[in-house]
Design an enzyme around this catalytic site. Sequence first.
Site, PDB file in Angstrom:
ATOM      1  N   GLY A  68       0.780  -1.238   0.000  1.00  0.00           N
ATOM      2  CA  GLY A  68       0.000   0.000   0.000  1.00  0.00           C
ATOM      3  C   GLY A  68       0.801   1.271   0.000  1.00  0.00           C
ATOM      4  O   GLY A  68       0.267   2.352  -0.262  1.00  0.00           O
ATOM      5  N   GLY A  69       2.078   1.187   0.333  1.00  0.00           N
ATOM      6  CA  GLY A  69       2.929   2.369   0.288  1.00  0.00           C
ATOM      7  C   GLY A  69       2.551   3.420   1.315  1.00  0.00           C
ATOM      8  O   GLY A  69       1.866   3.157   2.315  1.00  0.00           O
ATOM      9  N   THR A  70       2.975   4.643   1.067  1.00  0.00           N
ATOM     10  CA  THR A  70       2.756   5.742   2.001  1.00  0.00           C
ATOM     11  C   THR A  70       1.279   6.006   2.224  1.00  0.00           C
ATOM     12  O   THR A  70       0.834   6.201   3.360  1.00  0.00           O
ATOM     13  CB  THR A  70       3.443   7.022   1.491  1.00  0.00           C
TER      14      THR A  70
ATOM     15  N   HIS B 175     -28.380  24.364  -6.344  1.00  0.00           N
ATOM     16  CA  HIS B 175     -28.395  25.237  -5.166  1.00  0.00           C
ATOM     17  C   HIS B 175     -29.003  24.466  -4.007  1.00  0.00           C
ATOM     18  O   HIS B 175     -29.977  23.741  -4.196  1.00  0.00           O
ATOM     19  CB  HIS B 175     -29.215  26.488  -5.442  1.00  0.00           C
TER      20      HIS B 175
END
Length: 451
Positions: free
Chosen positions: A38-40, A436
């Site tokens: 998964g890394g950082t 809106h």
Amino acid sequence: MTSFDAIFIGAGQAGPFLAARMAAAGRKVALIERKYLGGTCVNAGCMPTKTLVASARAAHVARRAGEYGVVVPGEIGIDMEAVRGRAEKVTLDARKGLATWFDSLDSMSVIYGQAKFENPNTVVVNGMRLTAPQVFINVGARPSIPDYPGLADVSYLTSTSIIQLAEVPRHLVVIGGSYIGLEFAQMYRRFGASVTILERGTRLASREDDDVSSAIADILQAEGIAVHTGVSGLSFRKTADDIAVTTNSGTMNASHVLIATGRRPNTDDLGLEEAGVETDDKGFIVVDNSLSTNVSGIWALGDCNGRGAFTHTSYNDFEIVAANLLDGCNRKLSDRILAYALYIDPPLGRVGMTERQARASGRQILVSTRPMSRVGRAVEKGETQGFMKLIADAETRQILGAAILGIEGDEAIHGIIDAMNARTPYPALQWSVPIHPTVSELVPTLIGDLR
């Protein structure tokens, strides 16, 4: 020697997805990871930190409950063990999900260990020699620690280790006033810590325009965070109970110190010199427009190539290489329009050029701004800090960049990101009919006010 069709070094947010796609097509691939899948992003970045940010925001909103007519008896308390545990669960669940996915791919071998090049086509890991005609480097980056006097003699935190804190610091001193440091500063202030930011530059988030930087400082200072810029002469000394932090303006005592002064690539122990792979003076791997290195058959993806420091740019690296290698496309890194967010609260959503960059380019530009205090959605929610800003080219009528610092700014910016990627002239957006009440509904108004 074991032969593969492709070897992937590092399991961050680029390489594994390409590896999985190749494996799903029946190619024999090896994915090498020295620590965690998964890394950082998964382990020390987006997922745990934004989980902590969410907990901090919950505390902040609870303290403001009375402003909305909601009665919360007693003081708002923080269970840091539970906060930390929640972030840890998010990380572990993501990591487990990746492992399950990769285990389902018969032609992918996941190997845990430190990889090192022996030559351009051969990698050694755990005493095994692996070879492949294609090698993809996706090793990420780590916190960069300056050589401040006395720092090595005190116990300090980094963006990785602070995630494991199970206590609220009495006084957290953050060294560095850029994105990582700012997020942790506000987060821990909302958890109840006294927080001081020390930045050597003249302003926070120096990549941004002056008005954005100033508004960020106002947001943080309004929550009681002390901000000092132009700081020099930093040194550290352990005292009986604290850490003495000395600057050009004096000495303060900190219970905890966070070093948030940037990141450096994890390229110094890969044996790149054995493969002949070129790096720049900061250790980033040099790549061309297709993410190829100077060595045929070797690519560098993600943070280690210095061409983007975000999960989404890393994933886009995968998309570019996959399209070119597997789909017969000719996608280029230079086509990418950089967008990112700063996750203080309210967040900053950013895309393209700053006003400063646009003016420096020599273009005739148009600029429009609108305070969030004039955005109905922000007023209704009682969160009116910040402003919206749009920069356009007067001649081509293309949007050059935008900043939305305010509630939901990280989401509202995507309409502008999409328009820029579609190369839609800004007049076409002026006559759209947005929903809106939303923050995004102000985009046509911004366009109408371009001057």
